[in-house]
Structures are given as structure tokens and as C-alpha cells.
Write a protein that holds these residues in place. Structure first.
Motif, short mmCIF file in Angstrom:
data_model
loop_
_atom_site.label_atom_id
_atom_site.label_comp_id
_atom_site.label_asym_id
_atom_site.label_seq_id
_atom_site.Cartn_x
_atom_site.Cartn_y
_atom_site.Cartn_z
N ALA A 11 0.92 -1.15 -0.04
CA ALA A 11 -0.10 0.00 -0.01
C ALA A 11 1.04 1.21 -0.06
O ALA A 11 1.84 1.16 0.66
CB ALA A 11 -0.94 -0.04 1.29
N VAL A 49 0.97 5.45 0.63
CA VAL A 49 0.19 6.60 1.14
C VAL A 49 0.70 7.95 0.45
O VAL A 49 1.88 8.04 0.39
CB VAL A 49 0.42 6.70 2.77
N HIS A 77 -3.42 4.72 -1.12
CA HIS A 77 -4.18 5.36 -0.12
C HIS A 77 -4.01 7.08 -0.24
O HIS A 77 -3.09 7.73 0.11
CB HIS A 77 -3.92 5.04 1.23
N GLU A 84 -3.55 2.88 9.95
CA GLU A 84 -4.52 1.96 9.51
C GLU A 84 -4.07 0.66 8.81
O GLU A 84 -4.45 -0.19 8.81
CB GLU A 84 -5.54 2.76 8.70
N LEU A 85 -3.06 1.11 7.88
CA LEU A 85 -2.57 0.15 7.30
C LEU A 85 -1.45 -0.92 7.97
O LEU A 85 -1.44 -2.04 7.60
CB LEU A 85 -1.67 0.57 5.97
N ASP A 121 -3.53 -3.62 9.43
CA ASP A 121 -4.33 -4.41 8.32
C ASP A 121 -3.38 -5.70 8.21
O ASP A 121 -2.43 -5.54 7.25
CB ASP A 121 -4.59 -3.58 7.09
N VAL A 142 -2.15 -6.38 4.46
CA VAL A 142 -1.01 -5.41 3.93
C VAL A 142 0.40 -5.86 4.57
O VAL A 142 0.56 -5.95 5.83
CB VAL A 142 -1.21 -4.00 4.35
N ILE A 174 4.35 -0.91 3.43
CA ILE A 174 3.74 0.21 3.52
C ILE A 174 4.81 1.12 2.62
O ILE A 174 5.83 1.25 3.06
CB ILE A 174 3.23 0.75 4.49
N LYS A 212 6.93 -3.95 7.93
CA LYS A 212 6.26 -3.50 6.70
C LYS A 212 7.03 -2.58 6.00
O LYS A 212 6.61 -1.72 5.15
CB LYS A 212 4.81 -3.05 6.88
#
Length: 267
Positions: free
Chosen positions: A27, A29, A58, A75-76, A79, A82, A85, A108
């Protein structure tokens, strides 16, 4: 000689395809509407798609502050679907970069920017910031023996300058960290390897580079006058098709490492 970054990246991705495909997602951001940042995120998605990795973005509006940005990362972080990040940099000036990056769990952190992962990199860990990984890949392809190389790094940034210096200090004969205000012509003419990541177009002029030197340019759109340097007899990364594709491939290599899919000891 123009260094073919696309070919190096393709070979890295071909190697990654021999490994099990990660089940978890990556993901990104993105805060704001910076066109360059959106382009970079699209490039990462294209590579993710080619590897069979689910990738999503995101997006936060430009007025989003530190709290909203940190909340998006957190939030990620929780998760379970995920596994990686990305906080696309640069962030808007009103957003605290350190606070946002600190919200990424190290497990992550595909960019190797969290304090724990960056410290491990400084100590010689396998997970490397993608720019340092890209530099390593170029050095290997060109068969550069760093132990006899005088290196210079232009720019002190988090993404390029500092990782490059740390990588080279462990391997090169010498490394000098320079800024834009330094006498670059005088200082760079003695360098065998020049790494730059300032984002100032044509900062590295052809008369700053001796024939036979290697220039690895991470700047966007480009720091080095690569066409003139190529004609002079240097080896240089062009734009496009230079360091960018390798950096993205190395980011996904980090993702495979964090997912435990990269064989121990494999380069």
C-alpha cells in the motif's frame, strides 16, 4: 556509456518471479496532488502488477496534516492483508515526515526508512534503502572494485545521499559527501564514482567529470548532463531509464525479504 537501468531492473524482476508470489498487498500513502509523486506511485504499481502483487494507493487531500497522515499509516499497519507500506515522499511541508515514517512497522517498511531498519542497514543488514540497493546493482553490473574507488556523493537527502554514503563508506577507498554550495568542479574531478540526488537539473556538468568516471544520477528529472558525459567517455545513468527502474525493483526485493520469501544469503 549510458547505463541501461531498465535492463538491470528487468533482470532483478525476472529473479523475483522465480520466488513464491507474496500473498499480502503493498500500500502506498500519497498526501497531496504532486504530479511527480503520482507518477512514481504509478510506476510502482506497474511493477507490482508485473510480479502478481496486489498494490493500492491511499490518497489524502493536500490539506491533510500530520495527524491524518499518521492515522492513514497506522490503519495500514494493523491491516493483516497489507505486508508493505510506502509513504510517498516528499510530503507537504506542513506534515511532520519523521512522525509519519515512525508509524510504519519495521516489518512493513519496504523503503528501509524506520529507525530500526535504517540502523540495521548502517550495521550491514541485508535490507537496504532502495537507492543504496540500486547503487549496489549498478556497481555489480559494471564490475566496479570499490576498494580502489574514490567516491563522491552530492546531496545529503534521506532517500539517496545518506544511504549512498553509508553503503560506500563500508566498501570504497574513500567517500566525500558534498552539497550544492561546495566547489563541485574541483571536488568531483578527482572522483572515480559520483552519486547525486539533489533534483537540480544539470548540476553535474560535463567539465566536472573526468573521462572514465562513473556517474549514478538519482535526481529528478536529472542532476547530470548525461548526454555530454556519455560523449566524453564516462559511464552515466540517463533519464528516463536509469536509476528509477532499479530503485523500484529494489523496493519490491525488500518486500520479498520482509515476507520471508527471499532465500537467506541470496543477493
Amino acid at each position: 556509456m549510458l547505463i541501461n537501468g531498465k535492463k538491470i531492473a528487468q533482470e532483478l524482476c525476472t529473479m523475483l518471479r522465480t520466488l513464491p508470489t507474496p500473498e499480502r498487498s503493498v500500500a502506498a500513502v500519497l498526501v497531496g496532488e504532486d504530479p511527480s509523486s503520482k507518477t512514481f506511485v504509478r510506476q510502482k504499481k506497474l511493477v507490482a502488477d508485473s510480479l502478481g502483487i496486489h498494490f493500492f494507493m491511499h490518497e489524502l487531500p493536500p490539506e491533510s496534516g500530520t495527524d491524518e497522515s499518521v492515522a492513514a499509516v497506522r490503519e495500514l499497519a494493523v491491516d493483516e492483508k497489507v505486508g508493505g507500506i510506502i509513504v510517498q515522499l516528499p510530503l507537504p511541508q506542513h506534515v511532520d515526515r519523521s512522525a509519519v515514517l515512525a508509524a510504519i512497522p519495521p516489518e512493513k517498511d519496504v523503503d528501509c526508512l524506520t529507525p530500526r531498519n535504517f540502523l540495521a542497514f548502517e550495521r550491514g543488514g541485508a535490507l537496504m534503502p532502495p537507492a543504496a540497493g540500486a547503487l549496489e546493482a549498478i556497481v555489480e553490473v559494471l564490475d566496479i572494485h570499490l576498494s580502489s574507488v574514490r567516491a563522491a556523493v552530492v546531496g545529503r537527502g534521506l532517500l539517496v545521499g545518506m544511504p549512498a554514503v553509508i553503503f560506500l563508506k563500508r566498501r570504497a577507498k574513500s567517500v566525500e559527501l558534498l552539497g550544492r554550495a561546495d566547489d563541485l568542479k574541483k571536488r568531483l574531478l578527482t572522483a572515480d564514482l559520483i552519486v547525486s540526488g539533489t533534483g537540480e537539473m544539470n548540476l553535474i556538468r560535463v567539465d566536472y567529470v573526468r573521462a572514465g568516471a562513473v556517474v549514478v544520477d538519482f535526481g529528478y528529472p536529472h542532476d547530470a548532463d548525461f548526454e555530454a558525459i556519455d560523449k566524453k567517455g564516462g559511464s552515466v545513468t540517463p533519464t528516463p531509464g536509469g536509476t528509477g527502474p532499479i530503485v523500484v525493483a529494489k523496493l519490491f526485493e525488500n518486500f520479498y525479504r520482509l515476507q520471508g520469501l527471499f532465500p537467506p544469503g541470496k543477493k
